[in-house]
Design an enzyme around this catalytic site. Structure first.
Site, mmCIF file in Angstrom:
data_model
loop_
_atom_site.group_PDB
_atom_site.id
_atom_site.type_symbol
_atom_site.label_atom_id
_atom_site.label_comp_id
_atom_site.label_asym_id
_atom_site.label_seq_id
_atom_site.Cartn_x
_atom_site.Cartn_y
_atom_site.Cartn_z
ATOM 1 N N HIS A 119 2.007 4.394 -2.780
ATOM 2 C CA HIS A 119 2.117 5.912 -2.648
ATOM 3 C C HIS A 119 3.542 6.576 -2.992
ATOM 4 C CE1 HIS A 119 -1.680 6.381 -0.862
ATOM 5 N NE2 HIS A 119 -1.366 5.605 0.386
ATOM 6 N N HIS B 26 0.847 -1.081 -0.033
ATOM 7 C CA HIS B 26 -0.104 -0.010 0.105
ATOM 8 C C HIS B 26 0.978 1.276 -0.046
ATOM 9 C CE1 HIS B 26 -3.856 1.970 1.361
ATOM 10 N NE2 HIS B 26 -2.889 3.097 1.686
ATOM 11 N N GLU B 27 1.708 1.278 0.952
ATOM 12 C CA GLU B 27 2.472 2.562 0.969
ATOM 13 C C GLU B 27 3.664 2.672 -0.129
ATOM 14 O OE1 GLU B 27 1.454 4.559 3.107
ATOM 15 O OE2 GLU B 27 0.481 3.410 4.471
#
Length: 636
Positions: free
Chosen positions: A429, A425-426
């Site tokens: 980003h 997920h990170e």
């Protein structure tokens, strides 16, 4: 989650408060308890090997270097006022002011990020608290000294601005100025904008009080699976809610929320103050609602929010069906809210060492191509990631950074599958920040949460597909299917549930109704009961869950998790079906786009139209198909 800072907002929204990261898991995944003997545990930051800590000296090698830039920001902010009253004289005057504004905000980002990231990993250090406070004061100063800018740009003659925007010198500022023109009717006089900038720190007080209260609440002791007394806390609450021992999860559930209830009036005051601030801001700026004011800053129509809530409500029978399956597999007479996180598939999920988790992420993201793989390697090996937790480290996870830094990722890695998905997920980003910073000028280098969470959940979707395609046993497939269904429940359904509650409390305050604890509890419990259906017992304690959710202090933030999740389902399907063609389109038109266009247009160029309900409906079909597949496997 991606952190967002003040200078990434449009000038017309410059008085709004900084958005901080959530402190609870967004998509809890049910796994067996991790093997404690394998878990690295650290009491202080100095105990953690350097290879597992991010390298903030890449930003500033010394505190003295940071302080020098703080002084420079202060001087630049004061000097910026020299442009006041002159920007309408000529195109050159406007360009010079825009260049100065860009330089000021760019450096402000850097000093603010460094101070707060330093504090986030060592929050009991008074020197770092002072650093963060000083950065906050600088941010307020910058807001004050630039507050005149948007009103003055908005006051310029439209035909003159349109002519200026056609020049090459103005290209980097086209979206910025365009947003000011778009929001002109909501821009106040220079005097009022300055006043709002001066009092803007007050708007963060409810969140600050909430954070301090949550940090200081002591939860009760409960007995774990072995009968050992353990201290319940914010950080371990979900892990005990995942326990296969029903007595343990019930004790955690009741202990946590009964403790929260003791402070219900304080929680009600903080959230009420937060809502009132949003409604007052909307009213002062001539918006019809706080919802419109929040969405307008990112150029997202209110219809997108309404479409989400309506479409999810229309599909609640699917969630009810999933709850019926949970009840059946758990073999319970009654399904309670403390049963919601526990595994319903008998599968041993061992502790995942961080080294293995990194490999799992890389394998899951192989469809994005070799270039992405090389960026991931760089992030893992060159000080981008802060891995393990300590008692004084900020909870949760986020990706942050400034235009002049590489992306950084904060984790609190515990070795669960959910933690592995959090890395992916990170990384999503980080990829978006990396590509955007490389392609976009500073003024369009940031991107709204509306698109940011698409990149992160796209990675999660790709991770699932890779793992499921390589699953070797029926039990493993069932486990992964259940995990995927939980992602839908935790994101598309749960975040929309939060969004519905958030809109309702703003509407209540606007109508003059009291947001007291009892009213909030009744509203939340009623909405919760609607979402989970008749199969679920909506326990009295769940009425306090609103007080556990920090997202409600982020000004209509949570809906974007749901819309992003739906969009990422569509994009992941395109990646798997179209391969390199889709990857190139997504990389060039989405990951590299920043805020160079309206978020709906950015996503449309990537291949998904969020202006309609279709992506939500298509995501619901995926949920139904996944549920079908799980039920079919169970029958074999």
């Amino acid at each position: 989650m991606k952190k967002k800072i003040l200078s990434s907002l449009t000038a017309v929204a410059i008085a709004t408060s900084v958005i901080s990261t959530p402190g609870i898991p967004l998509n809890p995944v049910k796994v067996e308890a991790a093997q404690d003997a394998l878990k690295p545990t650290y009491e202080t930051r100095s105990e953690i090997p350097d290879e597992f800590k991010w390298k903030l000296d890449h930003i500033y090698e010394t505190k003295a270097a940071w302080e020098a830039d703080v002084k420079k920001v202060e001087q630049m902010a004061n000097d910026f006022t020299a442009h006041q009253g002159k920007i309408s004289k000529s195109q050159d005057s406007l360009v010079k002011a825009l260049n100065s504004y860009s330089d000021l905000m760019r450096l402000t980002d850097k000093v603010y990020v460094y101070a707060n990231m330093s504090f986030d990993v060592n929050s009991t250090n008074p020197d770092l608290q002072e650093l963060a406070d000083k950065a906050g004061n600088v941010l307020t100063l910058v807001s004050e000294k630039t507050s005149w800018f948007a009103p003055e740009v908005a006051a310029m003659q439209a035909n003159k601005l349109e002519k200026y925007l056609k020049s090459d010198e103005m290209k980097p500022y086209a979206m910025f100025v365009g947003d000011i023109i778009r929001e002109k009717e909501h821009t106040l006089s220079t005097e009022l904008e300055k006043l709002l900038a001066q009092i803007s720190p007050l708007s963060s007080n409810p969140e600050d009080v909430y954070g301090a209260l949550m940090t200081n609440i002591k939860f009760p002791m409960i007995k774990d699976e072995t009968g050992k007394d353990i201290q319940l806390s914010r950080s371990n609450f979900i892990s005990y809610m995942e326990s296969e021992n029903r007595n343990v999860r019930k004790a955690a559930f009741e202990g946590f929320y009964s403790t929260m209830e003791k402070y219900q009036d304080t929680f009600a005051q903080t959230i009420s103050g937060n809502v009132k601030a949003h409604n007052i801001n909307a009213n002062v700026r001539n918006y019809d609602s706080a919802l419109e004011a929040s969405l307008s800053a990112n150029n997202v129509p209110v219809e997108v929010y309404d479409n989400l809530v309506k479409t999810v409500n229309d599909n609640l029978p699917l969630l009810h069906r999933y709850m019926e399956l949970k009840k059946k597999l758990l073999e319970v007479d009654e399904l309670h809210m403390y049963d919601i996180y526990t595994p319903i598939v008998d599968y041993q999920a061992d502790y995942i060492p961080y080294s293995k988790a990194k490999e799992m992420v890389k394998n899951g993201l192989k469809p994005l191509g070799p270039e992405v793989q090389s960026i991931i390697d760089k992030s893992f090996n060159e000080g981008w990631v802060d891995v393990y937790s300590t008692p004084d480290k900020r909870s949760g996870a986020y990706q942050w950074g400034a235009y002049d830094t590489h992306p950084y990722m904060l984790l609190n890695y515990q070795g669960t599958l959910d933690d592995t998905y959090t890395i992916a997920h990170e990384v999503g980003h980080a990829l978006q920040s990396h590509y955007t910073n490389a392609k976009q000028p500073y003024m369009t280098s940031n991107y709204p949460i509306f698109t940011a969470e698409v990149a992160s959940t796209l990675n999660e979707a790709l991770m699932f597909k890779e793992m499921y395609n390589n699953a070797k046993t029926k039990e493993e497939k069932l486990y992964l299917l259940n995990q995927y269904l939980e992602n839908f429940r935790g994101t598309l359904f749960r975040q929309t549930q939060f969004a519905e509650f958030e809109k309702a409390i703003h509407d209540m305050d606007k109508a003059g109704e009291s947001l007291n604890a009892e009213a909030l509890k009744k509203l939340y419990r009623d909405i919760n009961a609607k979402y989970y259906g008749k199969t679920m017992i909506s326990d009295e304690e769940i009425a306090m869950e609103w007080a556990r959710v920090p997202h409600f202090y982020y000004n209509f933030y949570v809906y974007q998790y749901a819309t992003s999740f739906a969009a990422s389902q569509a994009l992941s399907k395109q990646v798997m079906e179209e391969g390199d063609v889709a990857v190139k389109r997504i990389t060039e038109n989405f990951l590299s786009a920043g805020s160079s266009d309206a978020p709906l247009e950015v996503l449309k160029a990537a291949g998904v139209d969020m202006s309609t309900a279709k992506p939500i409906e298509d995501a619901m079909k995926v949920f139904e198909q996944t549920l079908d597949e799980m039920e079919k496997l169970l029958e074999e």
